[in-house]
Design a protein around this motif. Structure first.
Motif, mmCIF file in Angstrom:
data_model
loop_
_atom_site.group_PDB
_atom_site.id
_atom_site.type_symbol
_atom_site.label_atom_id
_atom_site.label_comp_id
_atom_site.label_asym_id
_atom_site.label_seq_id
_atom_site.Cartn_x
_atom_site.Cartn_y
_atom_site.Cartn_z
ATOM 1 N N GLU A 1 -17.491 0.257 164.409
ATOM 2 C CA GLU A 1 -16.139 0.691 164.053
ATOM 3 C C GLU A 1 -16.105 1.081 162.575
ATOM 4 O OE1 GLU A 1 -11.782 -1.267 163.687
ATOM 5 O OE2 GLU A 1 -13.018 -1.906 165.364
ATOM 6 N N ALA A 2 -15.500 2.212 162.305
ATOM 7 C CA ALA A 2 -15.446 2.729 160.938
ATOM 8 C C ALA A 2 -14.457 1.921 160.094
ATOM 9 C CB ALA A 2 -15.038 4.190 160.943
ATOM 10 N N PRO A 3 -14.795 1.671 158.833
ATOM 11 C CA PRO A 3 -13.869 0.976 157.936
ATOM 12 C C PRO A 3 -12.584 1.783 157.731
ATOM 13 C CG PRO A 3 -16.057 1.099 156.968
ATOM 14 C CD PRO A 3 -16.060 1.963 158.183
ATOM 15 N N ILE A 7 -11.654 6.035 157.449
ATOM 16 C CA ILE A 7 -10.679 6.710 158.314
ATOM 17 C C ILE A 7 -9.604 7.387 157.476
ATOM 18 C CG2 ILE A 7 -8.901 6.341 160.074
ATOM 19 C CD1 ILE A 7 -10.760 4.058 161.138
ATOM 20 N N GLU A 8 -9.108 6.684 156.455
ATOM 21 C CA GLU A 8 -8.090 7.255 155.569
ATOM 22 C C GLU A 8 -8.634 8.470 154.813
ATOM 23 O OE1 GLU A 8 -6.747 4.067 153.075
ATOM 24 O OE2 GLU A 8 -5.755 3.040 154.737
ATOM 25 N N ALA A 9 -9.880 8.371 154.332
ATOM 26 C CA ALA A 9 -10.490 9.489 153.596
ATOM 27 C C ALA A 9 -10.641 10.708 154.497
ATOM 28 C CB ALA A 9 -11.845 9.063 153.028
ATOM 29 N N LEU A 10 -11.030 10.479 155.739
ATOM 30 C CA LEU A 10 -11.199 11.595 156.669
ATOM 31 C C LEU A 10 -9.853 12.207 157.041
ATOM 32 C CD1 LEU A 10 -13.950 10.142 159.040
ATOM 33 C CD2 LEU A 10 -14.251 11.713 157.128
ATOM 34 N N ASP A 11 -8.829 11.371 157.168
ATOM 35 C CA ASP A 11 -7.485 11.873 157.483
ATOM 36 C C ASP A 11 -6.906 12.710 156.348
ATOM 37 O OD1 ASP A 11 -7.535 10.691 159.970
ATOM 38 O OD2 ASP A 11 -6.284 8.981 159.402
ATOM 39 N N SER A 12 -7.229 12.343 155.114
ATOM 40 C CA SER A 12 -6.632 13.032 153.970
ATOM 41 C C SER A 12 -7.464 14.223 153.472
ATOM 42 C CB SER A 12 -6.421 12.045 152.817
ATOM 43 O OG SER A 12 -7.664 11.600 152.318
ATOM 44 N N THR A 45 -14.188 2.470 148.756
ATOM 45 C CA THR A 45 -13.537 3.701 148.319
ATOM 46 C C THR A 45 -14.422 4.463 147.340
ATOM 47 O OG1 THR A 45 -11.375 2.683 148.648
ATOM 48 C CG2 THR A 45 -11.452 4.632 147.250
ATOM 49 N N SER A 46 -15.037 3.767 146.402
ATOM 50 C CA SER A 46 -15.893 4.453 145.427
ATOM 51 C C SER A 46 -17.158 5.001 146.096
ATOM 52 C CB SER A 46 -16.252 3.533 144.265
ATOM 53 O OG SER A 46 -17.112 2.497 144.673
ATOM 54 N N ARG A 47 -17.676 4.290 147.088
ATOM 55 C CA ARG A 47 -18.853 4.797 147.802
ATOM 56 C C ARG A 47 -18.512 6.055 148.589
ATOM 57 N NH1 ARG A 47 -22.591 -0.126 150.201
ATOM 58 N NH2 ARG A 47 -22.992 -1.095 148.192
ATOM 59 N N ILE A 48 -17.341 6.088 149.195
ATOM 60 C CA ILE A 48 -16.932 7.280 149.936
ATOM 61 C C ILE A 48 -16.883 8.481 148.996
ATOM 62 C CG2 ILE A 48 -15.014 8.367 151.174
ATOM 63 C CD1 ILE A 48 -14.458 5.505 152.339
ATOM 64 N N ALA A 49 -16.327 8.283 147.804
ATOM 65 C CA ALA A 49 -16.269 9.370 146.820
ATOM 66 C C ALA A 49 -17.679 9.814 146.430
ATOM 67 C CB ALA A 49 -15.484 8.926 145.596
ATOM 68 N N LYS A 50 -18.578 8.848 146.278
ATOM 69 C CA LYS A 50 -19.959 9.154 145.905
ATOM 70 C C LYS A 50 -20.683 9.880 147.038
ATOM 71 C CE LYS A 50 -23.273 6.049 145.912
ATOM 72 N NZ LYS A 50 -24.058 4.850 145.632
ATOM 73 N N PHE A 51 -20.382 9.510 148.281
ATOM 74 C CA PHE A 51 -21.041 10.103 149.444
ATOM 75 C C PHE A 51 -20.500 11.468 149.823
ATOM 76 C CE2 PHE A 51 -21.988 5.632 151.274
ATOM 77 C CZ PHE A 51 -23.242 5.614 150.683
ATOM 78 N N ARG A 52 -19.369 11.872 149.277
ATOM 79 C CA ARG A 52 -18.699 13.096 149.739
ATOM 80 C C ARG A 52 -19.633 14.304 149.746
ATOM 81 N NH1 ARG A 52 -15.620 17.551 148.557
ATOM 82 N NH2 ARG A 52 -13.818 17.821 149.948
#
Length: 64
Positions: A1-3, A7-12, A45-52
């Protein structure tokens, strides 16, 4: 299951969502595992930004 943060990052971010859903299931899972290994929401949140850029390039979490 995705954190929740992913999910919020993908939605926005439609561009990020499209790129993430175009990844192979194994590459998607590599991001989910990497993000779930952290305890703090801020770290995820910071990892998602780094992974973008990696996600947009079609790479997995551990690929260069």
């Amino acid at each position: 299951e995705a954190p929740e943060e992913l999910i919020e990052a993908l939605d926005s971010d439609p561009e990020l969502a499209e790129a993430f859903h175009n990844l192979t299931p194994g590459r998607q899972k590599s991001y989910v595992i990497n993000l779930r290994s952290t305890k703090k929401s801020e770290t995820r949140t910071s990892r998602i930004a780094k992974f973008r850029n990696h996600i947009l390039a079609g790479k997995g979490a551990t690929e260069r």
